[in-house]
Design an enzyme around this catalytic site. Sequence first.
Site, PDB file in Angstrom:
ATOM      1  CB  SER A  86      -0.871   0.022   1.256  1.00 20.28           C
ATOM      2  OG  SER A  86      -0.088   0.418   2.378  1.00 20.28           O
ATOM      3  CG  ASP A  87       1.765   5.838  -0.931  1.00 16.67           C
ATOM      4  OD1 ASP A  87       2.704   5.813  -0.099  1.00 16.67           O
ATOM      5  OD2 ASP A  87       1.706   6.690  -1.821  1.00 16.67           O
ATOM      6  CD1 TRP A  88       2.137   7.432   5.953  1.00 14.31           C
ATOM      7  CD2 TRP A  88       4.167   6.556   5.598  1.00 14.31           C
ATOM      8  NE1 TRP A  88       2.847   7.544   7.114  1.00 14.31           N
ATOM      9  CE2 TRP A  88       4.109   7.015   6.927  1.00 14.31           C
ATOM     10  CE3 TRP A  88       5.350   5.956   5.147  1.00 14.31           C
ATOM     11  CZ2 TRP A  88       5.183   6.910   7.800  1.00 14.31           C
ATOM     12  CZ3 TRP A  88       6.417   5.850   6.026  1.00 14.31           C
ATOM     13  CH2 TRP A  88       6.327   6.322   7.327  1.00 14.31           C
TER      14      TRP A  88
END
Length: 738
Positions: A267-269
């Site tokens: 995932s992104d942050w």
Amino acid sequence: MNALTAKILVSDERPSVRARALLEEMTLAEKIGQMSQVEATHGYAPDYLGERLRAGQVGSIINNVDVEIVNEAQRIAVEESRLGIPLLVGRDVIHGFKTIMPIPLGLAATWNPDLVREGARVAALEASRCGVNWTFAPMIDIARDPRWGRIAESFGECVLLTSALGAAMVEGFQGDDLGEPGSIAACAKHFAGYGAVESGRDYATTNIPDTKLRNVYFRPFHAAVEAGVSTLMTSFSDLNGVPATGNSYILEDVLRGEWGFDGFVVSDWDSIRQLQIHGLTENDKDSAFEAANAGVDMEMAGDAYSTHLLSLVEEGRVELETIDRAVLSILTLKFGLGLFEKPYTEPQLLPEFGSKRALSAAREAALQSVVLLKNDDAVLPLKKSALKSLAVIGPLADARYEQLGTWIFDGDEELSITPWQAIQDMVGDDVELRHVRAMANSRGRVNPEFDVAAEAAAECDATLLFLGEESILSGEAHSRADIGLPGDQVELVHRVRAAGKPVIAVILAGRPLTLSDVVDSVDAILYAWHPGTMGGPAIADLVFGMEAPSGKLPATFPRLVGQIPIYYSQKNGGKPPSKDNVVHIDDIDTFAPQTSLGMSAFHLDTCFTPLFPFGHGLSYTEFAYDNVRVSAEEIRLGDTLTVSVDLSNRGDIEAEEVAQLYTRDVVGSITRPVKELKGFRRVRLAPGETRTVSFDLHTDDLSFYGRDGERRIEPGLFHAWIAGSCDAESRTEFRIVD
Ligand code: BGC
């Protein structure tokens, strides 16, 4: 090392086989641990990280590059957890580690995959010294909106250029063998469509029809997968109503189903928990449910997986198979990287930071990235012998940090050589130099230093004006609505121009800026992006003609923000503008109002063309393209034809040119762009030399995705051009026949 790791070590098998053997030994909690990436900015102490490592609850750490801390975290994972599984150590190494290359948009202006590959290689070698074994690059989001701050991190607007450079960057990071010291896993991001955020506002919504997703936004990712990229990252953005991090269409159907990707998706942050903020889910548990079932294998920095996945599996909402597949691909990468054999970094086995190789890659990349936008009366290059004095003015002439650009967590500004330093070295005592910063930073306002600058410009033979954006004005979350020169730089240009001497603007920026206010007030413009550590020497070489500029624009330069989106591969539409069917607002006759003002796709208050087109970039010599031709007027599906041109250097210096092949599929079952880049090549020519430049074009290169989402090649007429920019004129044509 514990007994189990030893057992898996002795088997001499492929990473995926070893990973499967290990998977069989794991508890569900340990598996979920592998799917969690934990922020380690503050090290393994405070002890919560140490405890989690011991408990096998961490698959990866992010954002710590202290060798001792990273090695200690690995030691705890390897020696003190039940299964002894080493960690993926993640870090953004976007355009260099300590030695900084030009920003990716500048790298794209080199149109040189070999340089991009070498830049990534030296970055990987430097990052490996600190124990980093996984980076979050390349960013291959197609970017057609220069307001978007992250255009700086992109390779620009073009599908082919982005695909080629993205693949080269993957190869540079990963090397020939991921297990070699100095190879690190790459991550293609942000899947998918992130660059299309509304009005260029970072993180905003994207709405992209499927044919455009497939023909534009997906293609660089497909190329990265074909280049063997280990991982992909999801986008923060909402894609057609389903945020990318919960979007099974892109992650399952396309990425794994159609392309056969067998690496893993991160995932992104904290973007899993953000599914709730998007309004897709009610709580973190549902967010974990959506992301896991959509195909997100690892959570970056959040705790939705670590908190909720176990119960989601127990409740039957997430299948054990889903977990196993994710963990298998994570472990496979760890085996592939050789981490079970060598979990610790040994900096002494790797080149020093800022090595000769790294600095020379940075210098060559900076040199090839600079684009000469205009050069009236051949004011450039400056001749030292003809110059008694030179004014060097502006906030970015001597700014070691700013020239590095965005996303340089670890960049060492001490390694930077600024243009001001390099110019002093270059001219020695031969030319009297005056340096006036004029503004504290690029956003500065009119102040008494403007008078000093104007005076220096008047007293010197010529002025070099270093303008643009400081690094913080582009990058993540740093979008701008007005992309003109910030602060009162336009006023500074006009004050310097008024001195009546030659003015050369060198612009350092993280995006294409709108330059309409100044373009006629300067004699030449060198567009240097944020050129990185060696920006100074590269710029000095170009200014004084040690080298000729050879960069080409990877993104269109609009005249005004209101023209955005403006890009070369647009569709023709039913009423395309031309010189003959547009009217300017100043030409409307007030006393005899016209009812029809051109009736084509244009703005009344600006020209329908951009200020500088995609692919544009001048040299100190003149290149001529003659006799564009094809090897056959007709080819059958599955065949290859050759498109050639005679390229001549008509000037009296040796120089490099980037020859560009464009095609147009004239009629299609969905309308096709007016031009698409299909090939490019850097060619170095001696004065007076002519060389034939040829590109092979297979009918597969002319395929596109149709209304049904299927890839197709349609017989019919094609136009082809080879030229020095997308503004190509002389064209040839050919047909594909059944
Ligand atoms: C960015 C990613 C980056 C991550 C880790 C996020 O905010 O969108 O591109 O890799 O942070 O630094």
